[in-house]
Design an enzyme around this catalytic site. Structure first.
Site, short mmCIF file in Angstrom:
data_model
loop_
_atom_site.label_atom_id
_atom_site.label_comp_id
_atom_site.label_asym_id
_atom_site.label_seq_id
_atom_site.Cartn_x
_atom_site.Cartn_y
_atom_site.Cartn_z
N TYR A 1 12.78 -9.86 -28.36
CA TYR A 1 13.67 -10.91 -28.84
C TYR A 1 13.53 -12.14 -27.96
O TYR A 1 13.09 -12.07 -26.82
CB TYR A 1 15.12 -10.43 -28.82
N SER B 1 17.04 -10.22 -17.24
CA SER B 1 15.98 -9.37 -17.75
C SER B 1 16.34 -8.77 -19.09
O SER B 1 17.51 -8.49 -19.37
CB SER B 1 15.66 -8.27 -16.73
N LYS B 2 15.33 -8.60 -19.90
CA LYS B 2 15.55 -8.05 -21.24
C LYS B 2 16.10 -6.64 -21.16
O LYS B 2 16.81 -6.20 -22.05
CB LYS B 2 14.24 -8.06 -22.02
N ARG B 3 15.74 -5.93 -20.15
CA ARG B 3 16.17 -4.54 -20.01
C ARG B 3 17.66 -4.40 -19.74
O ARG B 3 18.36 -3.64 -20.38
CB ARG B 3 15.44 -3.87 -18.85
N ARG B 4 18.16 -5.12 -18.75
CA ARG B 4 19.54 -4.86 -18.35
C ARG B 4 20.54 -5.93 -18.76
O ARG B 4 21.74 -5.71 -18.68
CB ARG B 4 19.60 -4.66 -16.82
#
Length: 481
Positions: free
Chosen positions: A17, A239-242
């Site tokens: 995204y 970050s896209k992860r967290r």
RNA sequence: GCUCCCAUCGUCUAGCGGCCUAGGACACAGCCCUCUCAAGGCUGCGGCACGGGUUCAAAUCCCGUUGGGAGUGCCA
């Protein structure tokens, strides 16, 4: 300095995204291109096949378009796809090799690590520099970093100096013959005649490498500008992860583009004047790279929402109703790609635009996000009041609750159906039992709207209608026992 | 570890040697308004990381310390 047309670029990789940090970087480049009547080049860096998904590319274009960076604007150029320039990358690699700026190396990463460990120094030690290896399968092409220093002139940070001795001979071409980012990036920038590279600060450490590459390729480097990164509450890079970083997600929650753009622009930079709420024209007029902050900025969703609320309230009623539409009907805004449309809490055929129009002025001052609108008006479009049990029990706990509601109901039958007369009735009932309007309205509100909070009650009832109001009061009275 | 970047209220920022007793916004608290909740208005809380210099004068310049962050891949 550069003469001629200023050419900026935004070079995202299509790996998910669209990141709000990317949106800000894109905005900087776009604004600069607009200010200088230059060009904004969009280049999709899709060389890492393992992480690329084609659908993300359209997502990037849609997201850019949403924040006002339109692909059909004359200042926009692209999208170009890095993968289409593989030949140029290979040719540049050969040029570098032929010119003595690069050499092949057959060491595996394990071997490199061992050597580094033995030498007590991290990184690649230039082992193959003088071995005269030719190209071959499994051999990487490395750049021969020259001695001396590299000075990067940065538009936001000033002069940054690097000792070349601290830069290892980095890889240009992988063992399988494909170019790595740093080479592809530079070659593309040169091919696209990029004059200004404005990007996030995380790229500053590899800027000397890129500058060295520009020089080795015989081209004067561009103007560099590294803007601070956006961070989370823990001050770590978003970050896209967290972290919640998807622009699409904020959009789906009902953040309007103008608010997002305005908010993003206040991170690391501030408009002159007393207010931070400024339109895009003002931003493009006043923005200066030189006045961008040097420190990272926390992406504060609370403040974003506050901005959004302001933007919503600033709209005309028509505009407001217009932007609400998708959340009321489930259609209207292109929730593209993997983004799903919000689910509407009532059967679509029960929605009535004229009814919403009457209550809209009251919801406009009560929401920060468009996604909050449905819950505020659902009682108008649902067959029954969506009773909140806890609120109901609390409202009917008072001993005067049922009797007073009955009295109100009796008078509602014959009164003029207007907010003023309804209020007069309720006030009258309150006076007779000595209960303040604020408390007295609670049972009526929960009975008819299902909730303890919402738009002004009497206006709501007027919109609901006499018959339905009476029916809901009866149901509530029965329920209260 | 090494390289680089950064440092004003909790957060985003204004400030670029005297206009600073450091301004605004978000958040928070209180008050006003008020049919709930908001919105709006007013008030309050709260900051120049620390230590040295330079200067008549430093939040602003220099050095150091401390503290954050980024990079350190045959990812981008």
């Amino acid at each position: 300095m550069v003469s001629g047309t200023h050419r900026y670029r935004f070079a995202p990789s299509p790996t998910g995204y669209f990141h709000v940090g990317g949106a800000r970087t894109a905005l900087y480049n776009w604004i600069l291109a607009l200010q200088n009547d230059g060009v904004f080049v969009l280049r999709i860096e899709d060389t890492d096949e393992s992480r690329n998904e084609p659908q993300w590319t359209q997502g990037i274009i849609d997201a850019l378009n949403w924040i006002g960076i339109s692909a059909s604007d004359p200042h926009f150029e692209g999208p170009y796809f890095q993968s289409a320039y593989a030949e140029a990358h290979t040719a540049a690699a050969k040029q570098l090799y032929d010119g003595g700026h690069a050499y092949y190396c057959d060491l595996t990463s394990e071997q490199i690590q061992e050597r580094a460990k033995a030498a007590g120094k991290p990184g690649y030690d230039g082992f193959s520099r003088e071995r005269g290896l030719g190209p071959g399968s499994g051999r990487v092409l490395r750049f021969k970093v020259p001695g001396g220093n590299t000075v990067v002139h940065d538009e936001v940070r000033g002069r940054v100096e690097f000792d070349n001795a601290t830069i290892e001979d980095f890889v240009l071409m992988r063992g399988n013959g494909t170019p790595v980012f740093i080479l592809a990036n530079v070659v593309d920038d040169i091919a696209m005649k990029i004059t200004h590279v404005v990007r996030a600060e995380e790229h500053l450490p590899n800027t000397p490498k890129q500058q060295l590459l520009w020089e080795a390729l015989g081209v004067a480097p561009p103007v560099w500008a590294h803007v601070p990164v956006l961070v989370n509450e823990q001050r770590k890079k978003l970050s896209k992860r967290r972290d919640k970083v998807a622009l699409e997600q904020y959009r789906a929650e009902g953040v309007v583009a103008d608010a997002m753009v305005n908010y993003l622009m206040t991170l690391g930079w501030a408009p002159t004047g007393e207010t931070e709420i400024v339109d895009f024209t003002t931003i493009t007029r006043d923005f200066k790279l030189g006045s961008v902050n040097h420190s990272s900025a926390f992406f504060d969703v609370k403040k974003l929402n506050a901005f959004n609320g302001e933007y919503l309230r600033k709209m005309s009623l028509d505009e407001f109703v217009g932007v609400c539409e998708p959340w009321l009907t489930g259609v209207g805004v292109p929730w593209s790609g993997a983004q799903t449309a919000p689910s509407v809490p009532w059967p679509v055929e029960r929605f009535n635009r004229a009814v919403f129009l009457r209550i809209a002025p009251h919801v406009q001052t009560r929401v920060a996000l468009l996604s909050e609108v449905p819950a505020m008006v659902d009682f108008l479009f649902l067959a029954d009041a969506p009773i909140d049990t806890a609120a109901f029990d609390k409202a009917f706990a008072a001993d005067w609750a049922r009797s007073s509601l009955r009295t109100m109901r009796e008078q509602f039958v014959t009164t003029t159906w207007s907010a003023e007369s309804l209020k007069t009735i309720v006030e009258g009932v309150g006076a007779s039992i000595d209960v303040k309007l604020g408390k007295l309205q609670a049972p009526l509100r929960v009975a008819t709207t299902g909730r303890s909070v919402g738009p002004p009650l009497f206006e709501s009832l007027v919109v609901l209608g006499r018959d339905e109001t009476l029916r809901r009061i009866d149901i509530a009275l029965a329920r209260a026992g």
